[in-house]
Motif scaffolding. Structure first.
Motif, PDB file in Angstrom:
ATOM      1  N   ILE A  66       0.837  -1.202   0.000  1.00  0.00           N
ATOM      2  CA  ILE A  66       0.000   0.000   0.000  1.00  0.00           C
ATOM      3  C   ILE A  66       0.870   1.249   0.000  1.00  0.00           C
ATOM      4  N   ALA A  67       1.923   1.249   0.800  1.00  0.00           N
ATOM      5  CA  ALA A  67       2.830   2.400   0.836  1.00  0.00           C
ATOM      6  C   ALA A  67       3.485   2.625  -0.522  1.00  0.00           C
ATOM      7  N   ALA A  68       3.887   1.553  -1.187  1.00  0.00           N
ATOM      8  CA  ALA A  68       4.511   1.685  -2.510  1.00  0.00           C
ATOM      9  C   ALA A  68       3.514   2.209  -3.540  1.00  0.00           C
ATOM     10  N   LEU A  69       2.291   1.706  -3.501  1.00  0.00           N
ATOM     11  CA  LEU A  69       1.271   2.182  -4.437  1.00  0.00           C
ATOM     12  C   LEU A  69       0.915   3.642  -4.160  1.00  0.00           C
ATOM     13  N   ALA A  70       0.861   4.016  -2.884  1.00  0.00           N
ATOM     14  CA  ALA A  70       0.580   5.409  -2.527  1.00  0.00           C
ATOM     15  C   ALA A  70       1.712   6.321  -2.991  1.00  0.00           C
ATOM     16  N   ALA A  71       2.957   5.865  -2.844  1.00  0.00           N
ATOM     17  CA  ALA A  71       4.100   6.664  -3.314  1.00  0.00           C
ATOM     18  C   ALA A  71       4.037   6.838  -4.827  1.00  0.00           C
ATOM     19  N   ARG A  72       3.674   5.776  -5.537  1.00  0.00           N
ATOM     20  CA  ARG A  72       3.543   5.873  -6.995  1.00  0.00           C
ATOM     21  C   ARG A  72       2.455   6.884  -7.370  1.00  0.00           C
ATOM     22  N   ALA A  73       1.324   6.837  -6.673  1.00  0.00           N
ATOM     23  CA  ALA A  73       0.232   7.771  -6.936  1.00  0.00           C
ATOM     24  C   ALA A  73       0.659   9.212  -6.632  1.00  0.00           C
ATOM     25  N   ALA A  74       1.402   9.416  -5.544  1.00  0.00           N
ATOM     26  CA  ALA A  74       1.884  10.758  -5.195  1.00  0.00           C
ATOM     27  C   ALA A  74       2.847  11.286  -6.250  1.00  0.00           C
ATOM     28  N   GLN A 127      -8.016  13.736 -12.803  1.00  0.00           N
ATOM     29  CA  GLN A 127      -7.644  12.650 -13.711  1.00  0.00           C
ATOM     30  C   GLN A 127      -6.718  11.654 -13.004  1.00  0.00           C
ATOM     31  N   THR A 128      -5.794  12.179 -12.224  1.00  0.00           N
ATOM     32  CA  THR A 128      -4.905  11.304 -11.456  1.00  0.00           C
ATOM     33  C   THR A 128      -5.700  10.512 -10.417  1.00  0.00           C
ATOM     34  N   ALA A 129      -6.639  11.173  -9.755  1.00  0.00           N
ATOM     35  CA  ALA A 129      -7.470  10.479  -8.766  1.00  0.00           C
ATOM     36  C   ALA A 129      -8.258   9.347  -9.426  1.00  0.00           C
ATOM     37  N   ASP A 130      -8.763   9.570 -10.631  1.00  0.00           N
ATOM     38  CA  ASP A 130      -9.502   8.509 -11.324  1.00  0.00           C
ATOM     39  C   ASP A 130      -8.618   7.305 -11.612  1.00  0.00           C
ATOM     40  N   ARG A 131      -7.359   7.537 -11.939  1.00  0.00           N
ATOM     41  CA  ARG A 131      -6.450   6.423 -12.214  1.00  0.00           C
ATOM     42  C   ARG A 131      -6.127   5.615 -10.955  1.00  0.00           C
ATOM     43  N   HIS A 132      -6.292   6.228  -9.800  1.00  0.00           N
ATOM     44  CA  HIS A 132      -5.971   5.563  -8.531  1.00  0.00           C
ATOM     45  C   HIS A 132      -7.184   5.524  -7.597  1.00  0.00           C
ATOM     46  N   LEU A 133      -8.384   5.556  -8.168  1.00  0.00           N
ATOM     47  CA  LEU A 133      -9.598   5.699  -7.367  1.00  0.00           C
ATOM     48  C   LEU A 133      -9.773   4.574  -6.356  1.00  0.00           C
ATOM     49  N   GLU A 134      -9.552   3.342  -6.749  1.00  0.00           N
ATOM     50  CA  GLU A 134      -9.724   2.226  -5.810  1.00  0.00           C
ATOM     51  C   GLU A 134      -8.742   2.324  -4.647  1.00  0.00           C
ATOM     52  N   LEU A 135      -7.501   2.634  -4.940  1.00  0.00           N
ATOM     53  CA  LEU A 135      -6.491   2.782  -3.889  1.00  0.00           C
ATOM     54  C   LEU A 135      -6.863   3.918  -2.940  1.00  0.00           C
ATOM     55  N   LEU A 136      -7.198   5.088  -3.490  1.00  0.00           N
ATOM     56  CA  LEU A 136      -7.533   6.242  -2.657  1.00  0.00           C
ATOM     57  C   LEU A 136      -8.771   5.981  -1.806  1.00  0.00           C
ATOM     58  N   GLY A 151      -9.947   3.056  -0.825  1.00  0.00           N
ATOM     59  CA  GLY A 151      -9.598   2.077   0.200  1.00  0.00           C
ATOM     60  C   GLY A 151      -8.778   2.674   1.321  1.00  0.00           C
ATOM     61  N   MET A 152      -7.818   3.527   0.970  1.00  0.00           N
ATOM     62  CA  MET A 152      -6.980   4.154   1.994  1.00  0.00           C
ATOM     63  C   MET A 152      -7.804   5.076   2.876  1.00  0.00           C
ATOM     64  N   TYR A 153      -8.692   5.836   2.282  1.00  0.00           N
ATOM     65  CA  TYR A 153      -9.481   6.792   3.049  1.00  0.00           C
ATOM     66  C   TYR A 153     -10.469   6.069   3.961  1.00  0.00           C
ATOM     67  N   VAL A 154     -11.136   5.049   3.426  1.00  0.00           N
ATOM     68  CA  VAL A 154     -12.119   4.313   4.219  1.00  0.00           C
ATOM     69  C   VAL A 154     -11.439   3.530   5.342  1.00  0.00           C
ATOM     70  N   ALA A 155     -10.303   2.906   5.024  1.00  0.00           N
ATOM     71  CA  ALA A 155      -9.629   2.060   6.014  1.00  0.00           C
ATOM     72  C   ALA A 155      -8.928   2.861   7.098  1.00  0.00           C
ATOM     73  N   HIS A 156      -8.335   3.976   6.734  1.00  0.00           N
ATOM     74  CA  HIS A 156      -7.477   4.685   7.686  1.00  0.00           C
ATOM     75  C   HIS A 156      -7.857   6.139   7.916  1.00  0.00           C
ATOM     76  N   GLY A 157      -8.811   6.651   7.202  1.00  0.00           N
ATOM     77  CA  GLY A 157      -9.094   8.073   7.277  1.00  0.00           C
ATOM     78  C   GLY A 157      -7.983   8.823   6.565  1.00  0.00           C
TER      79      GLY A 157
END
Length: 159
Positions: A23-31, A61-70, A72-78
């Motif tokens: 998750i951290a690696a995917l979040a870093a890629r999205a950032a 547009q970036t958020a749409d490419r990572h919508l599932e990750l974002l 999940g991160m928001y729901v799981a951890h705030g």
């Protein structure tokens, strides 16, 4: 998670990659993608208001490419990207480009004067997480979501 990382689940297990590390690696890629997507709007010619509109489009547009990750991160951890507290301001890779355009907008007269650091924090969080919420929870289409949020933001910031 393995599918999004383009690695088999067995490979992840053999390498000892934890869910948190993935998750951290995917979040870093999205950032990183977020920063790259905003750069043209930040450095292009035009008024700050025009560049702000382009920056919001790029963010969505970036958020749409990572919508599932974002989602999940928001729901799981705030909200997990920033320090909590009433005085915590997000002047970092996420809000700093917005702060820059807010300051530029005052100079070129295309945006009204606002407290730039506070407003950049509110702008990034309201527009960014609002977009993720409307897309994921309400299942709004991207175009409708973008238009509604950009209209609200721009009308709140124009002189």
């Amino acid at each position: 998670m393995a599918d999004e990382a383009d690695i088999s689940r067995a490979t992840l297990h053999r390498r000892g990659v934890s869910r948190e590390a993935l998750i951290a690696a995917l979040a870093a890629r999205a950032a990183d993608e977020f920063r790259t997507a905003l750069w043209p709007a930040l450095t292009s010619p035009g008024t700050a208001a025009e560049r702000l509109r382009a920056m919001l489009e790029a963010m969505f547009q970036t958020a749409d490419r990572h919508l599932e990750l974002l989602t999940g991160m928001y729901v799981a951890h705030g909200e997990m990207f920033h320090q909590p507290g009433p005085d915590a301001l997000t002047v970092d890779i996420f809000a700093a480009p917005f702060e820059r355009l807010l300051r530029d907008g005052v100079l070129d007269g295309s945006l009204r004067e606002v407290p730039p650091t506070v407003t950049a924090t509110v702008l990034f969080n309201t527009a960014g997480w609002g977009y993720v919420h409307l897309r994921a929870s309400h299942e709004w289409p991207p175009e409708r979501t973008r238009e509604a949020i950009i209209d609200l933001v721009m009308n709140g910031l124009l002189p």
